[in-house]
Design a protein around this motif. Structure first.
Motif, PDB file in Angstrom:
ATOM      1  N   CYS A 163       0.828  -1.216   0.000  1.00  0.00           N
ATOM      2  CA  CYS A 163       0.000   0.000   0.000  1.00  0.00           C
ATOM      3  C   CYS A 163       0.859   1.263   0.000  1.00  0.00           C
ATOM      4  CB  CYS A 163      -0.929  -0.010   1.213  1.00  0.00           C
ATOM      5  SG  CYS A 163      -2.212  -1.290   1.176  1.00  0.00           S
ATOM      6  N   MET A 164       2.020   1.215   0.637  1.00  0.00           N
ATOM      7  CA  MET A 164       2.889   2.394   0.687  1.00  0.00           C
ATOM      8  C   MET A 164       3.435   2.748  -0.687  1.00  0.00           C
ATOM      9  SD  MET A 164       5.039   1.714   4.197  1.00  0.00           S
ATOM     10  CE  MET A 164       6.205   3.009   3.751  1.00  0.00           C
ATOM     11  N   PHE A 165       3.821   1.744  -1.473  1.00  0.00           N
ATOM     12  CA  PHE A 165       4.437   1.995  -2.777  1.00  0.00           C
ATOM     13  C   PHE A 165       3.429   1.894  -3.927  1.00  0.00           C
ATOM     14  CE2 PHE A 165       7.952   0.716  -0.087  1.00  0.00           C
ATOM     15  CZ  PHE A 165       8.955   1.594  -0.453  1.00  0.00           C
ATOM     16  N   HIS A 166       2.159   1.800  -3.617  1.00  0.00           N
ATOM     17  CA  HIS A 166       1.121   1.646  -4.636  1.00  0.00           C
ATOM     18  C   HIS A 166       0.944   2.944  -5.416  1.00  0.00           C
ATOM     19  CE1 HIS A 166      -2.271  -0.494  -6.371  1.00  0.00           C
ATOM     20  NE2 HIS A 166      -3.004   0.582  -6.216  1.00  0.00           N
ATOM     21  N   ASP A 167       0.469   2.818  -6.652  1.00  0.00           N
ATOM     22  CA  ASP A 167       0.232   3.980  -7.518  1.00  0.00           C
ATOM     23  C   ASP A 167      -1.196   4.459  -7.312  1.00  0.00           C
ATOM     24  OD1 ASP A 167       0.182   5.933  -9.428  1.00  0.00           O
ATOM     25  OD2 ASP A 167       0.194   4.573 -11.144  1.00  0.00           O
ATOM     26  N   TYR A 168      -1.339   5.626  -6.679  1.00  0.00           N
ATOM     27  CA  TYR A 168      -2.654   6.213  -6.429  1.00  0.00           C
ATOM     28  C   TYR A 168      -2.979   7.354  -7.390  1.00  0.00           C
ATOM     29  CZ  TYR A 168      -2.273   3.585  -2.085  1.00  0.00           C
ATOM     30  OH  TYR A 168      -2.121   2.582  -1.163  1.00  0.00           O
ATOM     31  N   GLY A 169      -2.280   7.408  -8.504  1.00  0.00           N
ATOM     32  CA  GLY A 169      -2.536   8.453  -9.485  1.00  0.00           C
ATOM     33  C   GLY A 169      -1.727   9.709  -9.273  1.00  0.00           C
ATOM     34  N   VAL A 170      -0.774   9.703  -8.350  1.00  0.00           N
ATOM     35  CA  VAL A 170       0.057  10.862  -8.060  1.00  0.00           C
ATOM     36  C   VAL A 170       1.503  10.507  -8.379  1.00  0.00           C
ATOM     37  CG1 VAL A 170       0.842  12.496  -6.301  1.00  0.00           C
ATOM     38  CG2 VAL A 170      -1.514  11.633  -6.255  1.00  0.00           C
ATOM     39  N   SER A 180       5.421  -2.613  -5.190  1.00  0.00           N
ATOM     40  CA  SER A 180       4.031  -2.797  -4.786  1.00  0.00           C
ATOM     41  C   SER A 180       3.503  -4.156  -5.220  1.00  0.00           C
ATOM     42  CB  SER A 180       3.164  -1.681  -5.376  1.00  0.00           C
ATOM     43  OG  SER A 180       1.808  -1.864  -5.052  1.00  0.00           O
ATOM     44  N   LEU A 181       3.800  -4.550  -6.462  1.00  0.00           N
ATOM     45  CA  LEU A 181       3.316  -5.834  -6.968  1.00  0.00           C
ATOM     46  C   LEU A 181       3.974  -7.006  -6.239  1.00  0.00           C
ATOM     47  CD1 LEU A 181       1.738  -7.559  -8.988  1.00  0.00           C
ATOM     48  CD2 LEU A 181       3.600  -7.206 -10.627  1.00  0.00           C
ATOM     49  N   SER A 182       5.285  -6.961  -6.083  1.00  0.00           N
ATOM     50  CA  SER A 182       5.988  -8.085  -5.458  1.00  0.00           C
ATOM     51  C   SER A 182       5.602  -8.242  -3.995  1.00  0.00           C
ATOM     52  CB  SER A 182       7.501  -7.888  -5.582  1.00  0.00           C
ATOM     53  OG  SER A 182       7.900  -6.675  -4.963  1.00  0.00           O
ATOM     54  N   SER A 183       5.484  -7.133  -3.260  1.00  0.00           N
ATOM     55  CA  SER A 183       5.100  -7.244  -1.852  1.00  0.00           C
ATOM     56  C   SER A 183       3.650  -7.681  -1.705  1.00  0.00           C
ATOM     57  CB  SER A 183       5.323  -5.911  -1.139  1.00  0.00           C
ATOM     58  OG  SER A 183       4.600  -4.869  -1.776  1.00  0.00           O
ATOM     59  N   ILE A 210      -4.548 -10.026  -9.953  1.00  0.00           N
ATOM     60  CA  ILE A 210      -5.380  -9.022 -10.609  1.00  0.00           C
ATOM     61  C   ILE A 210      -5.464  -7.756  -9.767  1.00  0.00           C
ATOM     62  CG2 ILE A 210      -7.739  -8.521 -11.376  1.00  0.00           C
ATOM     63  CD1 ILE A 210      -8.015 -11.437 -12.145  1.00  0.00           C
ATOM     64  N   LEU A 211      -5.591  -7.933  -8.460  1.00  0.00           N
ATOM     65  CA  LEU A 211      -5.704  -6.776  -7.566  1.00  0.00           C
ATOM     66  C   LEU A 211      -4.452  -5.917  -7.588  1.00  0.00           C
ATOM     67  CD1 LEU A 211      -7.055  -5.151  -5.282  1.00  0.00           C
ATOM     68  CD2 LEU A 211      -6.149  -6.850  -3.674  1.00  0.00           C
ATOM     69  N   HIS A 212      -3.286  -6.531  -7.505  1.00  0.00           N
ATOM     70  CA  HIS A 212      -2.047  -5.759  -7.373  1.00  0.00           C
ATOM     71  C   HIS A 212      -1.423  -5.402  -8.721  1.00  0.00           C
ATOM     72  CE1 HIS A 212      -1.914  -6.218  -3.025  1.00  0.00           C
ATOM     73  NE2 HIS A 212      -2.207  -7.501  -3.173  1.00  0.00           N
ATOM     74  N   ALA A 213      -1.680  -6.190  -9.761  1.00  0.00           N
ATOM     75  CA  ALA A 213      -1.068  -5.909 -11.058  1.00  0.00           C
ATOM     76  C   ALA A 213      -1.904  -4.956 -11.902  1.00  0.00           C
ATOM     77  CB  ALA A 213      -0.836  -7.209 -11.827  1.00  0.00           C
ATOM     78  N   TYR A 214      -3.225  -5.083 -11.849  1.00  0.00           N
ATOM     79  CA  TYR A 214      -4.100  -4.276 -12.699  1.00  0.00           C
ATOM     80  C   TYR A 214      -5.029  -3.364 -11.909  1.00  0.00           C
ATOM     81  CZ  TYR A 214      -2.632  -7.648 -16.231  1.00  0.00           C
ATOM     82  OH  TYR A 214      -1.881  -8.441 -17.067  1.00  0.00           O
ATOM     83  N   GLY A 215      -5.041  -3.489 -10.585  1.00  0.00           N
ATOM     84  CA  GLY A 215      -5.967  -2.685  -9.794  1.00  0.00           C
ATOM     85  C   GLY A 215      -5.697  -1.194  -9.882  1.00  0.00           C
ATOM     86  N   ALA A 216      -4.417  -0.797  -9.807  1.00  0.00           N
ATOM     87  CA  ALA A 216      -4.078   0.628  -9.841  1.00  0.00           C
ATOM     88  C   ALA A 216      -4.440   1.245 -11.183  1.00  0.00           C
ATOM     89  CB  ALA A 216      -2.587   0.810  -9.557  1.00  0.00           C
TER      90      ALA A 216
END
Length: 292
Positions: A163-170, A180-183, A210-216
């Motif tokens: 969640c820390m390294f996830h892409d939130y559009g910023v 993000s994907l590997s963790s 699907i959640l971590h690879a394509y969710g963002a």
């Protein structure tokens, strides 16, 4: 043999010095650290040039991106717990993928700015599914000898890192898709070792991918193209996750509700109030930036 020496440019200091110009390709009778004097220094002094001013609405929508992903992660953990206690059957999980597949097609055909070849994308997904199904027995038994408490602790820590390294559009330096994907997948693999059969473990592994690879990508495009629909989906995920947590712990559900209120409404308010105190100065000491 004679050696020719380059003649260095000389300046006549008897008269007035020429006007200083902020250029590097011309020799000038000024020190290297000269910046134009006090008058030029104060003239080029600027404040808050690169400061971005947000309004409360945009900040709230930005915080919704975060809660969208966190709610999805919580729902995945609840799904895993239900499968672990054999509350959810395999046909129920399979029906979820019947809903996820149209969302995937919708993402690559309507939300994408440059729709790619859907057939090649489906071939990639089919290849990943085959390899995932073949290695599921190995993945499920990787950490069977480790205690359950340790597995849960490491899985939660890996989910937090995702969640820390996830892409939130910023666009920020902390954003990292590989980390993000590997963790996120590591968290899912740790949890899958507690399951007893391979096929539910395979389905949950696909759901995690699907959640971590394509969710963002799906969420960011959905907010950009259909912002009202994205807000409704985010509201549904929030209410659904809070309602499901009640079955496990009322205290945990109340804490999750308070966290939603704090992140979505209180944090943007603090940002708006604190941004008035920003004060950054710019001047001749700044590094040169090429004009585009």
């Amino acid at each position: 043999m004679t050696v020719k020496r380059n003649k260095r440019a000389t300046f006549d200091f008897s008269g007035e010095k020429p006007e200083w110009k902020k250029i590097l390709y011309r020799r000038q009778p000024y020190p290297d650290n000269y910046s134009g004097g006090e008058r030029q220094f104060l003239k080029e002094l600027r404040k808050n040039v690169s400061v971005v001013h947000y309004d409360y609405k945009d900040a709230t929508i930005g915080a919704t991106h975060l809660m969208f992903h966190m709610d999805a992660v919580v729902l995945y953990i609840i799904l895993f717990l239900n499968v672990l206690h054999e509350v959810v059957t395999v046909p129920f999980i399979a029906s979820l993928f019947m809903l996820i597949l149209p969302l995937y097609v919708f993402n690559w055909t309507y939300l994408s700015e440059k729709p790619s070849d859907l057939i090649s994308q489906l071939k990639t997904i089919a290849t990943l599914l085959l390899f995932g199904y073949a290695f599921t027995p190995v993945i499920r038994t990787l950490t069977t000898t480790i205690s359950t408490d340790t597995i849960y602790a490491v899985a939660i820590l890996s989910a937090i890192i995702s969640c820390m390294f996830h892409d939130y559009g910023v666009k920020a330096p902390i954003v990292s898709y590989p980390i993000s994907l590997s963790s996120g997948l590591s968290s899912a693999i740790f949890l899958l070792s507690r399951l007893k059969s391979d096929f539910p473990a395979f389905l949950l592994l696909v759901a995690a991918f699907i959640l971590h690879a394509y969710g963002a990508e799906f969420r960011n495009r959905l907010f950009a193209v259909f912002p009202k629909l994205a807000l409704l989906v985010s509201l549904f995920l929030s209410v659904y996750s809070i309602a499901l947590l009640v079955t496990y712990s009322k205290e945990l559900s109340c804490l999750w509700f308070i966290l939603h209120i704090f992140i979505v409404f209180v944090c943007p308010y603090i940002l708006i109030k604190k941004q008035t105190g920003k004060c950054t100065i710019h001047g001749p000491w700044d590094e040169a930036v090429p004009a585009t």
